[in-house]
Motif scaffolding. Sequence first.
Motif, PDB file in Angstrom:
ATOM      1  N   LEU A   1      -8.461  21.282  36.853  1.00 28.27           N
ATOM      2  CA  LEU A   1      -7.888  22.130  35.812  1.00 28.27           C
ATOM      3  C   LEU A   1      -8.502  21.751  34.478  1.00 28.27           C
ATOM      4  CD1 LEU A   1      -5.495  24.210  35.174  1.00 28.27           C
ATOM      5  CD2 LEU A   1      -4.165  22.158  34.601  1.00 28.27           C
ATOM      6  N   MET A   2      -8.832  22.754  33.658  1.00 32.21           N
ATOM      7  CA  MET A   2      -9.315  22.480  32.314  1.00 32.21           C
ATOM      8  C   MET A   2      -8.210  22.791  31.318  1.00 32.21           C
ATOM      9  SD  MET A   2     -10.611  23.586  29.214  1.00 32.21           S
ATOM     10  CE  MET A   2     -11.239  25.245  29.309  1.00 32.21           C
TER      11      MET A   2
ATOM     12  N   LEU B   1       0.968  22.966  25.754  1.00 34.27           N
ATOM     13  CA  LEU B   1      -0.291  23.576  26.202  1.00 34.27           C
ATOM     14  C   LEU B   1      -0.202  24.029  27.655  1.00 34.27           C
ATOM     15  CD1 LEU B   1      -2.957  21.146  24.639  1.00 34.27           C
ATOM     16  CD2 LEU B   1      -2.508  23.515  23.961  1.00 34.27           C
ATOM     17  N   LEU B   2       0.374  23.178  28.511  1.00 32.43           N
ATOM     18  CA  LEU B   2       0.481  23.518  29.928  1.00 32.43           C
ATOM     19  C   LEU B   2       1.469  24.661  30.149  1.00 32.43           C
ATOM     20  CD1 LEU B   2       0.399  19.907  31.415  1.00 32.43           C
ATOM     21  CD2 LEU B   2      -1.368  21.660  31.641  1.00 32.43           C
ATOM     22  N   ASN B   3       2.565  24.678  29.393  1.00 28.53           N
ATOM     23  CA  ASN B   3       3.504  25.796  29.501  1.00 28.53           C
ATOM     24  C   ASN B   3       2.841  27.106  29.089  1.00 28.53           C
ATOM     25  OD1 ASN B   3       6.069  24.955  30.546  1.00 28.53           O
ATOM     26  ND2 ASN B   3       6.419  23.783  28.669  1.00 28.53           N
TER      27      ASN B   3
ATOM     28  N   ARG C   1      -4.185  31.131  42.340  1.00 28.89           N
ATOM     29  CA  ARG C   1      -3.047  30.404  42.907  1.00 28.89           C
ATOM     30  C   ARG C   1      -3.262  28.907  42.783  1.00 28.89           C
ATOM     31  NH1 ARG C   1      -1.992  30.386  49.308  1.00 28.89           N
ATOM     32  NH2 ARG C   1      -4.034  29.379  49.121  1.00 28.89           N
ATOM     33  N   GLY C   2      -4.479  28.455  43.034  1.00 30.23           N
ATOM     34  CA  GLY C   2      -4.784  27.034  42.879  1.00 30.23           C
ATOM     35  C   GLY C   2      -4.604  26.558  41.452  1.00 30.23           C
TER      36      GLY C   2
ATOM     37  N   VAL D   1      -1.432  23.601  37.341  1.00 31.83           N
ATOM     38  CA  VAL D   1      -0.672  23.605  36.086  1.00 31.83           C
ATOM     39  C   VAL D   1       0.746  23.109  36.340  1.00 31.83           C
ATOM     40  CG1 VAL D   1       0.302  25.051  34.264  1.00 31.83           C
ATOM     41  CG2 VAL D   1      -2.043  25.438  35.026  1.00 31.83           C
ATOM     42  N   ARG D   2       1.363  23.603  37.419  1.00 36.26           N
ATOM     43  CA  ARG D   2       2.735  23.192  37.738  1.00 36.26           C
ATOM     44  C   ARG D   2       2.822  21.685  37.985  1.00 36.26           C
ATOM     45  NH1 ARG D   2       4.695  22.537  42.728  1.00 36.26           N
ATOM     46  NH2 ARG D   2       3.082  23.856  43.686  1.00 36.26           N
ATOM     47  N   LEU D   3       1.881  21.137  38.752  1.00 33.68           N
ATOM     48  CA  LEU D   3       1.926  19.717  39.085  1.00 33.68           C
ATOM     49  C   LEU D   3       1.621  18.830  37.877  1.00 33.68           C
ATOM     50  CD1 LEU D   3       0.189  19.863  42.587  1.00 33.68           C
ATOM     51  CD2 LEU D   3       2.619  19.513  42.123  1.00 33.68           C
TER      52      LEU D   3
END
Length: 574
Positions: free
Chosen positions: A348-349, A491-493, A549-550, A555-557
């Motif tokens: 993830l970036m 940022l992730l949210n 999806r990946g 992002v969730r993890l």
Amino acid sequence: MEPQQEQAKLERFLQWLQVNRVELRGCQIKYCDFSKGYGIFSTNDASDGILLVVPLDLAITPMRVLQDPALGPECRVMFEEGEVDDRFLLVLFLTVERLRKNSSWKPYLDMLPNTFSNPLWFTNDELLELKGTTLLRATELQKKKLQSLYEDKVKSLVKKLLILDGDSESEVSFEDFLWANSVFWSRALNIPLPHAYVFPQSQEGQDCGTSSLNDTSDEKIEFINVKDEKRAASTTLPIQGETVWVEGLVPGIDFCNHGLKPAATWEVDRTGSIAGVPYSMYLLAAESNSGTEKEISISYGNKGNEIKWLSHSSIYCRPHWIPKGAHGLQELLYLYGFVMDDNPDDYLMVHYPVEAFQSAPFFDTKAQLIEAQKGEMRCLLPKSLLAHGFFQVNTQQKERDDKITAGQVCNYSWSGQRKIPSYVNKLVFPDDFLTVLRTIAMTEDQLFQVSSLLQELVANGEERQPSDTEVRAAIWEVCGDSGALQLLVDLLNTKMMDLEEGTGSEDADDELLNNAQVKKMPESCISRVQNDSLELMSRNKRGSIVYRRGQKQLVRLFLMEAESALHLSLSEGN
């Protein structure tokens, strides 16, 4: 294409390989299916494990382009003046050879796909499946750059080269150029060549030959042994000792498909002591053949599906958003046109928007501090990091590099007033990025405190600037982690919100994939298929859904990791 036509095309290519001294020792090239095209399959157990040998004189390299009778003179001038780079030469060569009526490379080029499944070839409807992802933006930027390059330079240059070759009728299109670009990025290898091979001290005599071969329609075809084009000594290529790394296409070897558990590797034989052919590339089996025919795969690298932003001045340099040696689903989809379910090399970036930073309070001061710390405004988060976090997600991946932990620990050593956090060994986010977030989150009072600490450090009259480690330590001493981690959570949210607003939830993607059957045939054949329970889905659409999806999963993890670290940092006063 009908099976008989495919077989005739394959036969012509195999004859062309034989003319050019390629040896298929323990393998054969066969058609796999519509999604994969051709592949290499084992036939018998070669005693030495060498399956295929290709003389490097057959490789399409920048040196070959510069020595081409038609392309060479024009390309050499542009190359020496710095107008084009090595990769542009290869793409230009492929574009021209595709249009040349009597190209000696026709049997090879006919074996290559006519279209590709990477996003540069997506329809507008297919691109909508990538809404909210960094891949969509990167694709739009890259295609715009390619179109501009085509109109400004490639179109007129290809037409000029064709006329010089005696062809005034053929017309080049943007699709021809896009095809050549996709061929290069999906098939080129980084070849370690001996220095003496790339920069020969003397010109040897030419060794060329022709042979006449007939295809199934009795049409006479002349195959030219293309090894007669000389290796140039004027390219500016990376040199390491006696080895020069040259990117190029190696016909034959490049039909190996990608696998997570590769069955073979390729090597270069300089002297002929291994493969029996000096200056050759050979395909070496990873294990002995059990006697059953199986496809021989190689590794394209540890490739994930996430992307970094395009920022390199040359579009033919490796895109800046693609890290070397790490191929996520995004890179597999962007460069090669396919994805892998549950890819352990996915990543993830995350980046802090430059526009938002420039409008932040005390931007100039914070920018100087970030530069002094050698911080990064973006970071790559490999899926493998999750195995070492709070939740220890099993990623089936090798252990991460210890540099991340070491980089964090060394910063907790200023005055001893702020204790090392209890979560330091569970923090999966690189300090090069966290220190930027700490700096951005600083208040005016915290900026003053950091400035005071750094002034004390150099107040002894010593004329020097604080080191990056000292600046990082001072900022952590004053700010701790909570401000940076809160920014990271935000940022992730935001990233998750963009993804879900664009294409729905992770569960929705699961449902789409579970209720669909992938089209494993050309569009023209789809009408022959009937299935009442499953919806037919194009390969491009499925690849987009698997990729996004990946991204949502990562992002969730990583959001869970950031929230856990934030909770602990607040409870510990960090």
